[in-house]
Structures are given as C-alpha cells and as structure tokens.
Write a protein that holds these residues in place. Sequence first.
Motif, PDB file in Angstrom:
ATOM      1  N   ALA A 192       0.835  -1.208   0.000  1.00  0.00           N
ATOM      2  CA  ALA A 192       0.000   0.000   0.000  1.00  0.00           C
ATOM      3  C   ALA A 192       0.865   1.251   0.000  1.00  0.00           C
ATOM      4  O   ALA A 192       0.575   2.230  -0.718  1.00  0.00           O
ATOM      5  CB  ALA A 192      -0.922  -0.010   1.218  1.00  0.00           C
ATOM      6  N   LEU A 193       1.946   1.236   0.783  1.00  0.00           N
ATOM      7  CA  LEU A 193       2.849   2.387   0.818  1.00  0.00           C
ATOM      8  C   LEU A 193       3.529   2.584  -0.536  1.00  0.00           C
ATOM      9  O   LEU A 193       3.678   3.726  -1.007  1.00  0.00           O
ATOM     10  CB  LEU A 193       3.907   2.208   1.909  1.00  0.00           C
ATOM     11  N   ARG A 194       3.929   1.484  -1.165  1.00  0.00           N
ATOM     12  CA  ARG A 194       4.565   1.589  -2.477  1.00  0.00           C
ATOM     13  C   ARG A 194       3.621   2.254  -3.482  1.00  0.00           C
ATOM     14  O   ARG A 194       4.031   3.126  -4.256  1.00  0.00           O
ATOM     15  CB  ARG A 194       4.975   0.204  -2.968  1.00  0.00           C
ATOM     16  N   ARG A 195       2.365   1.854  -3.459  1.00  0.00           N
ATOM     17  CA  ARG A 195       1.390   2.434  -4.388  1.00  0.00           C
ATOM     18  C   ARG A 195       1.151   3.911  -4.080  1.00  0.00           C
ATOM     19  O   ARG A 195       1.036   4.742  -4.995  1.00  0.00           O
ATOM     20  CB  ARG A 195       0.073   1.656  -4.322  1.00  0.00           C
ATOM     21  N   LEU A 196       1.069   4.231  -2.787  1.00  0.00           N
ATOM     22  CA  LEU A 196       0.858   5.633  -2.418  1.00  0.00           C
ATOM     23  C   LEU A 196       2.047   6.489  -2.836  1.00  0.00           C
ATOM     24  O   LEU A 196       1.876   7.571  -3.419  1.00  0.00           O
ATOM     25  CB  LEU A 196       0.644   5.748  -0.904  1.00  0.00           C
ATOM     26  N   PHE A 197       3.262   6.008  -2.562  1.00  0.00           N
ATOM     27  CA  PHE A 197       4.442   6.796  -2.899  1.00  0.00           C
ATOM     28  C   PHE A 197       4.669   6.864  -4.407  1.00  0.00           C
ATOM     29  O   PHE A 197       5.249   7.833  -4.903  1.00  0.00           O
ATOM     30  CB  PHE A 197       5.679   6.262  -2.165  1.00  0.00           C
ATOM     31  N   THR A 198       4.186   5.862  -5.146  1.00  0.00           N
ATOM     32  CA  THR A 198       4.231   5.952  -6.611  1.00  0.00           C
ATOM     33  C   THR A 198       3.367   7.112  -7.086  1.00  0.00           C
ATOM     34  O   THR A 198       3.736   7.850  -8.008  1.00  0.00           O
ATOM     35  CB  THR A 198       3.744   4.628  -7.245  1.00  0.00           C
ATOM     36  N   SER A 199       2.228   7.307  -6.428  1.00  0.00           N
ATOM     37  CA  SER A 199       1.362   8.434  -6.799  1.00  0.00           C
ATOM     38  C   SER A 199       1.980   9.769  -6.399  1.00  0.00           C
ATOM     39  O   SER A 199       1.678  10.800  -6.997  1.00  0.00           O
ATOM     40  CB  SER A 199      -0.023   8.284  -6.157  1.00  0.00           C
ATOM     41  N   PHE A 200       2.842   9.747  -5.367  1.00  0.00           N
ATOM     42  CA  PHE A 200       3.522  10.980  -4.947  1.00  0.00           C
ATOM     43  C   PHE A 200       4.600  11.402  -5.951  1.00  0.00           C
ATOM     44  O   PHE A 200       4.864  12.589  -6.117  1.00  0.00           O
ATOM     45  CB  PHE A 200       4.211  10.777  -3.596  1.00  0.00           C
ATOM     46  N   ARG A 201       5.244  10.418  -6.587  1.00  0.00           N
ATOM     47  CA  ARG A 201       6.454  10.703  -7.352  1.00  0.00           C
ATOM     48  C   ARG A 201       6.187  11.425  -8.669  1.00  0.00           C
ATOM     49  O   ARG A 201       5.262  11.085  -9.398  1.00  0.00           O
ATOM     50  CB  ARG A 201       7.213   9.411  -7.650  1.00  0.00           C
TER      51      ARG A 201
END
Length: 211
Positions: A192-201
């Motif tokens: 979930a964190l990976r997906r969220l941080f992908t949206s941040f990048r």
Amino acid sequence: MRRTKADAEATRQKILNAAERMFYFKGVSNTTLEDVAKEAGVTRGAIYWHFANKTDLFLALYQAVPLPHEDMIAREIETEAFDTLAIVESATSDWLETLARDEQRQRILAIMLRCDYDNDMSMVLERQREIDERHDATLELAFTRALERGQLQESWTPSSATRALRWMMMGLCTEWLLFGRRFDLVAEGRDALRRLFTSFRQVRAETLEVS
C-alpha cells in the motif's frame, strides 16, 4: 534503606508494565490506580512518586511508542544526495515491521485506540494532538523538500501528502490491531505504501518518452 536511581527506575518500569496489562485487559476508564498498584506489587504512594495521576501514567505509556523514525527523517531530508520520498517511505515501512514483531507496542497502541477520551482523558488527547502535529510538521517538511527537488507530483501539496500518509498508516494499524490481524501487516502495508508513494512521485520526462 536508601533507594538508588536504578531502584527508582526499576519501580517506575514495573508500574508502567502493570498499567499496560491492566489498561489492556480492563480498559483505561475501568482501571484504578489501586488496580495498578496491586498488579505491580507496590503502594499507591509509589505510583504517586512517579506519576501525578492516571492521566500522567497513560501519557508515559503513549510516549513509549515512538513515531516512525522522526529524528532520522528530519536529519536525512537535509542531505541532497538522498531521495527524500524514499527516506520517508523506508522509515514508515520499517515502523510497520517493528509494530508487527513487537507485542508490547501492539498492546499499547490497542489501548490508545480503545480509550474513551472524555473527562480527565481529554488532557491525553490534547497531548497526543501536540505529538501528532510535531510529527506532521516533520513529514510536511520532507514533502516540501521533495517538491523543491522536483520529486513530488505537483498535484500533491506537502500538507495533502502528509495527511494521506497519516490516514493510510492509521487505517492500516487500526484495522490490523482491532479486527483480529486478518492480513499481513508488513507485506500488505508495504504494498500500500509503495502504491501511495508511486502516486507521490514526479514522473520524469524521459520515462514518458520511453513509454
């Protein structure tokens, strides 16, 4: 017999351990200082030597569960060589792993989630708010650095990214702790964190050209 500093600290820790057990099994509102004293094998006077009241004791437990590597985040985000978003994602992910293997931390957080914050406990809620605001300020600074370095998508603001991360972490931990640990906190949390941080990048131009 004269008490040493080590003796006093040992007594304080014994009281905290007893409070943790009683708060967990009986709930904070249903636990008295007399209950804690009996469980710890000390007098109420010993409790008052270390803690002003039940609220003070409860706060000491809360402070025993540090937030995700706050000092490390604050230090590393000032280093130009590092990926700011990667620092925050790694620190948050590591905290989930620590929670998953630390049963004491799990009990303390469960106590916090179950607590009724009315009356005297409203003071605890205020202190929690102060700690959360300090932590949010550190995260917001990190996301501000990421934005300045061209790492954060412009569709995100530092404050909205901070809130999204906090809400995700709170949701993950609350569901896992209060509803029977029905999923793998580390594996699913990291995903979930990976997906969220992908949206941040920020998506780099060369990546778009290749795709």
